[in-house]
Design an enzyme around this catalytic site. Structure first.
Site, PDB file in Angstrom:
ATOM      1  N   SER A 128       0.828  -1.202   0.000  1.00  0.00           N
ATOM      2  CA  SER A 128       0.000   0.000   0.000  1.00  0.00           C
ATOM      3  C   SER A 128       0.861   1.249   0.000  1.00  0.00           C
ATOM      4  CB  SER A 128      -0.862  -0.011   1.263  1.00  0.00           C
ATOM      5  OG  SER A 128      -1.426   1.256   1.496  1.00  0.00           O
ATOM      6  N   TYR A 153      -1.730  -1.459  10.968  1.00  0.00           N
ATOM      7  CA  TYR A 153      -2.035  -1.901   9.604  1.00  0.00           C
ATOM      8  C   TYR A 153      -0.883  -1.545   8.665  1.00  0.00           C
ATOM      9  CZ  TYR A 153      -3.604  -1.195   4.831  1.00  0.00           C
ATOM     10  OH  TYR A 153      -3.661  -1.178   3.460  1.00  0.00           O
ATOM     11  N   LYS A 157       2.185  -3.885   6.466  1.00  0.00           N
ATOM     12  CA  LYS A 157       2.569  -3.794   5.041  1.00  0.00           C
ATOM     13  C   LYS A 157       4.084  -3.636   4.924  1.00  0.00           C
ATOM     14  CE  LYS A 157      -1.500  -4.245   3.260  1.00  0.00           C
ATOM     15  NZ  LYS A 157      -1.861  -5.553   2.708  1.00  0.00           N
TER      16      LYS A 157
HETATM   17  C1  UD1 Z   1      -6.784   4.666   3.730  1.00  0.00           C
HETATM   18  C2  UD1 Z   1      -5.663   4.329   4.650  1.00  0.00           C
HETATM   19  C3  UD1 Z   1      -4.624   3.573   3.884  1.00  0.00           C
HETATM   20  C4  UD1 Z   1      -5.228   2.319   3.303  1.00  0.00           C
HETATM   21  C5  UD1 Z   1      -6.414   2.661   2.458  1.00  0.00           C
HETATM   22  C6  UD1 Z   1      -7.138   1.383   2.108  1.00  0.00           C
HETATM   23  C7  UD1 Z   1      -5.583   6.108   6.343  1.00  0.00           C
HETATM   24  C8  UD1 Z   1      -4.800   7.255   6.882  1.00  0.00           C
HETATM   25  N1  UD1 Z   1      -5.107   5.526   5.262  1.00  0.00           N
HETATM   26  O1  UD1 Z   1      -6.276   5.567   2.741  1.00  0.00           O
HETATM   27  O2  UD1 Z   1      -3.576   3.238   4.748  1.00  0.00           O
HETATM   28  O3  UD1 Z   1      -4.274   1.632   2.537  1.00  0.00           O
HETATM   29  O4  UD1 Z   1      -7.330   3.494   3.156  1.00  0.00           O
HETATM   30  O5  UD1 Z   1      -8.135   1.613   1.211  1.00  0.00           O
HETATM   31  O6  UD1 Z   1      -6.612   5.752   6.854  1.00  0.00           O
HETATM   32  N2  UD1 Z   1     -12.436  11.172   3.468  1.00  0.00           N
HETATM   33  C9  UD1 Z   1     -13.458  12.056   3.787  1.00  0.00           C
HETATM   34  N3  UD1 Z   1     -14.636  11.551   4.284  1.00  0.00           N
HETATM   35  C10 UD1 Z   1     -14.845  10.211   4.459  1.00  0.00           C
HETATM   36  C11 UD1 Z   1     -13.793   9.313   4.128  1.00  0.00           C
HETATM   37  C12 UD1 Z   1     -12.616   9.836   3.645  1.00  0.00           C
HETATM   38  O7  UD1 Z   1     -13.302  13.273   3.630  1.00  0.00           O
HETATM   39  O8  UD1 Z   1     -15.921   9.828   4.926  1.00  0.00           O
HETATM   40  C13 UD1 Z   1     -11.187  11.704   2.890  1.00  0.00           C
HETATM   41  C14 UD1 Z   1      -9.957  11.383   3.717  1.00  0.00           C
HETATM   42  O9  UD1 Z   1      -9.704  12.393   4.646  1.00  0.00           O
HETATM   43  C15 UD1 Z   1      -8.904  11.319   2.625  1.00  0.00           C
HETATM   44  C16 UD1 Z   1      -9.641  10.822   1.394  1.00  0.00           C
HETATM   45  O10 UD1 Z   1     -11.006  11.062   1.648  1.00  0.00           O
HETATM   46  O11 UD1 Z   1      -8.415  12.601   2.353  1.00  0.00           O
HETATM   47  C17 UD1 Z   1      -9.441   9.359   1.117  1.00  0.00           C
HETATM   48  O12 UD1 Z   1      -9.723   8.617   2.297  1.00  0.00           O
HETATM   49  P1  UD1 Z   1      -9.794   7.026   2.305  1.00  0.00           P
HETATM   50  O13 UD1 Z   1     -10.667   6.550   1.219  1.00  0.00           O
HETATM   51  O14 UD1 Z   1     -10.115   6.598   3.702  1.00  0.00           O
HETATM   52  O15 UD1 Z   1      -8.310   6.595   1.901  1.00  0.00           O
HETATM   53  P2  UD1 Z   1      -6.907   6.979   2.580  1.00  0.00           P
HETATM   54  O16 UD1 Z   1      -7.081   7.610   3.887  1.00  0.00           O
HETATM   55  O17 UD1 Z   1      -6.119   7.701   1.561  1.00  0.00           O
END
Ligand code: UD1
Length: 342
Positions: A128, A153, A157
């Site tokens: 990841s 997690y 990795k």
């Molecule tokens: C997350 C994990 C990453 C993992 C991946 C698996 C973290 C810090 N990272 O990535 O280690 O490999 O998922 O799929 O958790 N967001 C919102 N509202 C929401 C959900 C997300 O604003 O309800 C934003 C988050 O702040 C982020 C972006 O959307 O900026 C993507 O979030 P997400 O889909 O959870 O992925 P990551 O955080 O990048």
């Protein structure tokens, strides 16, 4: 079954595993799926069968169980394994670190041990972009230094990558590739397979599609005061079918004996940073709907921005992401509607 053309897929009933099974079969491989169904559904295997018109050998096996896993190695001839089976929720790993270390590392070590015992050749590991943490330079290349993991997690990795590197170095017959996924999203265009989160989704796109379906009242945008163009975080959202095709390219490289090193790493992303707000407005536009959302405080642990330099995968794997964000977000909504019977 030709053993060089047969791939064992652990976690093959899961989101990325099921899409990869389809693309491997499309590329002429035979696959064997094992999965303990702890966070997946056997219906995904049926989806793969419907899409490909093939009967898939499928065993409910927990890769943490060495006896059951050995049975799979005795029963099937394959030269390559793709190891997807793992827990993947960052927050849960903070609460239950031992569960994450036990599941993700024991299962992986069992796979590596069996590969060595049975003289099987190739391991493809699901890593990841989380291993880069808050990188000093963007976009990240494979040689951008990994940062100390901020969750158990993420640590699993990093440790699994190191285990694979060390075992490939020590065992003459073993070859390994780690694919570092950025943010996989979307679903197969048929809507017969896709992501099936249990409970409240942690990831952005499943939350978006569930909000659009009326299952969640309102989407929270975690922070709009980051040092980015619109203040929301930047990520590299990679279509799951494109990601699956990257696995095929990596398996081809291994089975065609084209690897330059015994252990290699590739970033799998699009190379394009997309903000949370851009993703939301694109989803609304291509699906012709309005999403209720509000800005809320930052989510602890989020990095402001991360996206891939994909040069290495483009040049060495001959692979690049092809599906547009528009099409990917259409497929995500089509899948959600299919799941909900809308
Ligand atoms: C997350 C994990 C990453 C993992 C991946 C698996 C973290 C810090 N990272 O990535 O280690 O490999 O998922 O799929 O958790 N967001 C919102 N509202 C929401 C959900 C997300 O604003 O309800 C934003 C988050 O702040 C982020 C972006 O959307 O900026 C993507 O979030 P997400 O889909 O959870 O992925 P990551 O955080 O990048």
């Amino acid at each position: 079954m030709d053993s060089n053309k047969t791939v064992l897929i652990s976690g093959g009933a899961g989101y990325i595993g099921s899409h990869t099974a389809v693309e491997l079969i499309n590329a002429g491989y035979d696959v064997v799926i094992i999965d303990n169904l702890s966070n997946s559904d056997a219906a995904a295997v049926e989806g793969v069968e419907k899409i490909t018109g093939r009967k898939i050998p499928f065993e409910i096996v927990d890769t943490c169980d060495p006896v059951a896993l050995k049975g799979v190695f005795e029963k099937y001839e394959f030269e390559t394994v793709i190891h997807f089976a793992a827990y993947k929720a960052v927050g849960e790993s903070m609460d239950k670190p031992l569960m994450y270390y036990q599941n993700n590392l024991v299962s992986f070590m069992n796979i590596v041990e069996m590969m060595m015992q049975f003289n099987r050749r190739n391991i493809l590991f699901s890593s990841s972009a989380t291993v880069y943490g808050e990188a000093e330079t963007l976009p990240v290349t494979e040689s951008t230094p990994r940062q100390p993991a901020t969750s158990p997690y993420g640590n699993t990795k990093q440790i699994a990558e190191d285990i694979l590197r060390d075992c490939c170095r020590a065992c003459a017959g073993l070859h390994g590739i780690a694919l570092r996924y950025f943010n996989p999203i979307g679903a197969h265009p048929s809507a017969l397979i896709g992501e099936l989160p249990r409970g409240v989704p942690n990831n952005l796109v499943p939350f978006v599609t569930q909000t659009a379906a009326g299952i969640r009242e309102c989407l929270s945008v975690f922070g709009d005061d980051y040092d980015t163009p619109d203040g929301t975080c930047l990520r590299d959202y990679i279509d799951v079918v494109d990601l699956a095709k990257a696995h095929v390219a990596a398996v081809n490289r291994m089975t065609d004996d084209k690897m330059k090193e015994k252990y290699e790493i590739f970033n799998v992303g699009t190379g394009n940073p997309v903000s949370v707000l851009e993703l939301i407005t694109t989803f609304e536009r291509v699906n012709d709907l309005k999403l209720p959302y509000k800005i809320t405080p930052r989510r602890p642990g989020d990095v402001p921005a991360v996206w891939a330099d994909t040069t290495l995968a483009n040049e060495e794997l001959g692979w690049k992401a092809e599906r547009s964000l528009d099409d990917t977000l259409r497929s995500a909504w089509k899948w959600e509607k299919h799941v909900r019977g809308l």
